[in-house]
Each structure stands twice: as structure tokens, then as C-alpha cells.
Design a protein around this motif. Structure first.
Motif, PDB file in Angstrom:
ATOM      1  N   GLY A 124       0.828  -1.195   0.000  1.00  0.00           N
ATOM      2  CA  GLY A 124       0.000   0.000   0.000  1.00  0.00           C
ATOM      3  C   GLY A 124       0.866   1.250   0.000  1.00  0.00           C
ATOM      4  N   VAL A 125       0.349   2.308  -0.584  1.00  0.00           N
ATOM      5  CA  VAL A 125       1.031   3.597  -0.618  1.00  0.00           C
ATOM      6  C   VAL A 125       0.022   4.665  -0.215  1.00  0.00           C
ATOM      7  N   ALA A 126       0.447   5.544   0.699  1.00  0.00           N
ATOM      8  CA  ALA A 126      -0.413   6.654   1.123  1.00  0.00           C
ATOM      9  C   ALA A 126       0.312   7.969   0.865  1.00  0.00           C
ATOM     10  N   ARG A 127      -0.450   8.980   0.464  1.00  0.00           N
ATOM     11  CA  ARG A 127       0.116  10.311   0.227  1.00  0.00           C
ATOM     12  C   ARG A 127      -0.436  11.265   1.275  1.00  0.00           C
ATOM     13  N   GLY A 128       0.429  12.170   1.739  1.00  0.00           N
ATOM     14  CA  GLY A 128      -0.018  13.168   2.694  1.00  0.00           C
ATOM     15  C   GLY A 128       0.812  14.425   2.583  1.00  0.00           C
ATOM     16  N   ARG A 129       0.419  15.448   3.371  1.00  0.00           N
ATOM     17  CA  ARG A 129       1.168  16.709   3.342  1.00  0.00           C
ATOM     18  C   ARG A 129       0.949  17.476   4.635  1.00  0.00           C
ATOM     19  N   PHE A 130       1.832  18.424   4.841  1.00  0.00           N
ATOM     20  CA  PHE A 130       1.728  19.328   5.984  1.00  0.00           C
ATOM     21  C   PHE A 130       0.913  20.545   5.579  1.00  0.00           C
ATOM     22  N   THR A 131      -0.030  20.923   6.438  1.00  0.00           N
ATOM     23  CA  THR A 131      -0.810  22.142   6.261  1.00  0.00           C
ATOM     24  C   THR A 131      -0.927  22.812   7.621  1.00  0.00           C
ATOM     25  N   GLY A 132      -0.420  24.016   7.734  1.00  0.00           N
ATOM     26  CA  GLY A 132      -0.490  24.732   9.002  1.00  0.00           C
ATOM     27  C   GLY A 132       0.201  24.003  10.140  1.00  0.00           C
ATOM     28  N   GLY A 133       1.285  23.295   9.851  1.00  0.00           N
ATOM     29  CA  GLY A 133       2.030  22.596  10.885  1.00  0.00           C
ATOM     30  C   GLY A 133       1.478  21.240  11.273  1.00  0.00           C
ATOM     31  N   VAL A 134       0.407  20.802  10.606  1.00  0.00           N
ATOM     32  CA  VAL A 134      -0.203  19.505  10.907  1.00  0.00           C
ATOM     33  C   VAL A 134      -0.085  18.609   9.684  1.00  0.00           C
ATOM     34  N   PHE A 135       0.269  17.335   9.915  1.00  0.00           N
ATOM     35  CA  PHE A 135       0.378  16.384   8.807  1.00  0.00           C
ATOM     36  C   PHE A 135      -0.890  15.553   8.728  1.00  0.00           C
ATOM     37  N   ALA A 136      -1.357  15.300   7.503  1.00  0.00           N
ATOM     38  CA  ALA A 136      -2.512  14.426   7.295  1.00  0.00           C
ATOM     39  C   ALA A 136      -2.352  13.687   5.975  1.00  0.00           C
ATOM     40  N   PHE A 137      -2.737  12.409   5.990  1.00  0.00           N
ATOM     41  CA  PHE A 137      -2.802  11.642   4.750  1.00  0.00           C
ATOM     42  C   PHE A 137      -4.076  12.035   4.020  1.00  0.00           C
ATOM     43  N   ASP A 138      -4.002  12.111   2.671  1.00  0.00           N
ATOM     44  CA  ASP A 138      -5.196  12.465   1.912  1.00  0.00           C
ATOM     45  C   ASP A 138      -5.654  11.366   0.970  1.00  0.00           C
ATOM     46  N   SER A 139      -4.817  10.359   0.732  1.00  0.00           N
ATOM     47  CA  SER A 139      -5.231   9.260  -0.138  1.00  0.00           C
ATOM     48  C   SER A 139      -4.350   8.049   0.110  1.00  0.00           C
ATOM     49  N   VAL A 140      -4.871   6.881  -0.247  1.00  0.00           N
ATOM     50  CA  VAL A 140      -4.115   5.634  -0.120  1.00  0.00           C
ATOM     51  C   VAL A 140      -4.432   4.753  -1.327  1.00  0.00           C
ATOM     52  N   PHE A 141      -3.421   4.032  -1.784  1.00  0.00           N
ATOM     53  CA  PHE A 141      -3.549   3.231  -2.993  1.00  0.00           C
ATOM     54  C   PHE A 141      -3.012   1.822  -2.749  1.00  0.00           C
ATOM     55  N   ILE A 142      -3.590   0.854  -3.415  1.00  0.00           N
ATOM     56  CA  ILE A 142      -3.020  -0.492  -3.468  1.00  0.00           C
ATOM     57  C   ILE A 142      -2.183  -0.539  -4.736  1.00  0.00           C
ATOM     58  N   VAL A 143      -0.884  -0.778  -4.604  1.00  0.00           N
ATOM     59  CA  VAL A 143      -0.039  -0.818  -5.796  1.00  0.00           C
ATOM     60  C   VAL A 143       0.270  -2.245  -6.231  1.00  0.00           C
ATOM     61  N   ARG A 144       0.051  -3.213  -5.332  1.00  0.00           N
ATOM     62  CA  ARG A 144       0.269  -4.625  -5.693  1.00  0.00           C
ATOM     63  C   ARG A 144      -0.498  -5.476  -4.707  1.00  0.00           C
ATOM     64  N   SER A 145      -1.142  -6.523  -5.195  1.00  0.00           N
ATOM     65  CA  SER A 145      -1.873  -7.456  -4.352  1.00  0.00           C
ATOM     66  C   SER A 145      -1.595  -8.872  -4.847  1.00  0.00           C
ATOM     67  N   ALA A 146      -1.487  -9.812  -3.914  1.00  0.00           N
ATOM     68  CA  ALA A 146      -1.211 -11.201  -4.290  1.00  0.00           C
ATOM     69  C   ALA A 146      -1.972 -12.151  -3.366  1.00  0.00           C
TER      70      ALA A 146
END
Length: 161
Positions: A124-146
Motif C-alpha cells: 500500500g502507498v499513502a500520500r499526505g502533506r503538511f498544512t499549518g504545521g499539521v500532517f494528514a494523509f489524503d489518499s491511499v492506494f493499493i499498488v500490488r496485491s497477491a
């Protein structure tokens, strides 16, 4: 032993050692719940860290955690669990967290091994960013499944550009 004299190279080196700051909050964790396999990504004063979190073995669910700092590592906030993708009720982050940052966009990326459901493992891969000094994830992806009975995914890595 003798103390270094003020102004000496030895005294200056000692004075420049930063304070060791905890990145996670173990309050409430079971005595046998440890953290390991740490990862870190830094952009300016923004820092994202990740680790395997043994508390998940005690409580069930995710066995990875993350923390962040927006003041160059002077303080950290334990972020708890990583975001799960919608539509995957059995999803669990299981091991080998890795983090990276895109210096051009400021996006931080989290990559880890997951249990997609009762019969599949994945990455799994998740993307996030800092906004106003706080970090939050905004999306998550499955890049491989078996299928668990056919293939075991292990020791993924990530780089971003």
C-alpha cells in the motif's frame, strides 16, 4: 575525567549535540509492544517518521504507526494509524514502513506491506502533506496485491520525484 574547557573544540562539539526527542507516544501501550524498523523523510522543518508498531499485535489491526514534526524535530506528534482505502474493511498495515518526500510538490509518501483482506497480502502507498504545521494523509492506494497461498510480498521500497 576532565571537563572540556569553554571555547575548546571538544566543548563546542558537546554543545551542538541535539536533545533526543521521542517520536511516538507509548502511553497506554502494552508492556510487550515495541516499535522497530523506523523510516524518516525530511523537507525543511517538516519531518515524517514511520515504524512497525507492536501495539497492533496486542489490540489487533494495524501494526504500523507514524509521527510528524513541523518544527525541525524539536517536538513530534504521534499520528496513530495510517489512512485505509475506502471499500477495504479488513485492510491492515502490517510491516516494513518506508517514507519519502517529493521536494518539488511537498507531498510525503508512505509505503508499507498490508493485508488487503483475509486471503490477499499487498503493498500500500499513502500520500499526505503538511498544512499549518499539521500532517494528514489524503489518499491511499493499493499498488500490488497477491493471493496469500501463491505469493508473499516483502521488503518493498519507495522513491519519489
Amino acid at each position: 575525567p576532565a571537563r572540556p574547557q569553554a571555547g575548546s573544540a571538544s566543548a563546542q562539539a558537546t554543545a551542538s549535540i541535539p536533545t533526543n526527542v521521542r517520536t511516538n507516544n507509548p502511553a497506554g501501550d502494552a508492556a510487550n509492544a515495541g516499535q522497530c524498523e523506523e523510516a524518516i523523510a525530511v523537507l525543511g522543518d517538516n519531518i515524517l517518521v514511520a515504524w512497525n508498531d507492536g501495539q497492533g499485535f496486542v489490540t489487533g489491526g494495524d501494526t504500523q504507526g507514524f509521527g510528524y514534526s513541523s518544527d525541525g524535530g524539536a517536538t513530534f506528534t504521534d499520528g496513530g494509524d495510517i489512512l485505509h482505502p475506502p471499500g477495504y474493511p479488513l485492510w491492515a498495515w502490517t510491516s516494513d514502513p518506508v517514507v519519502a518526500v517529493n521536494e518539488k510538490t511537498g507531498d510525503f509518501w508512505y509505503c508499507g506491506l498490508v493485508d488487503v483482506d483475509a486471503t490477499h497480502n499487498g503493498i500500500g502507498v499513502a500520500r499526505g502533506r503538511f498544512t499549518g504545521g499539521v500532517f494528514a494523509f489524503d489518499s491511499v492506494f493499493i499498488v500490488r496485491s497477491a493471493l496469500n497461498s501463491s505469493f508473499f510480498l516483502d521488503k518493498q521500497w519507495i522513491a519519489v520525484d
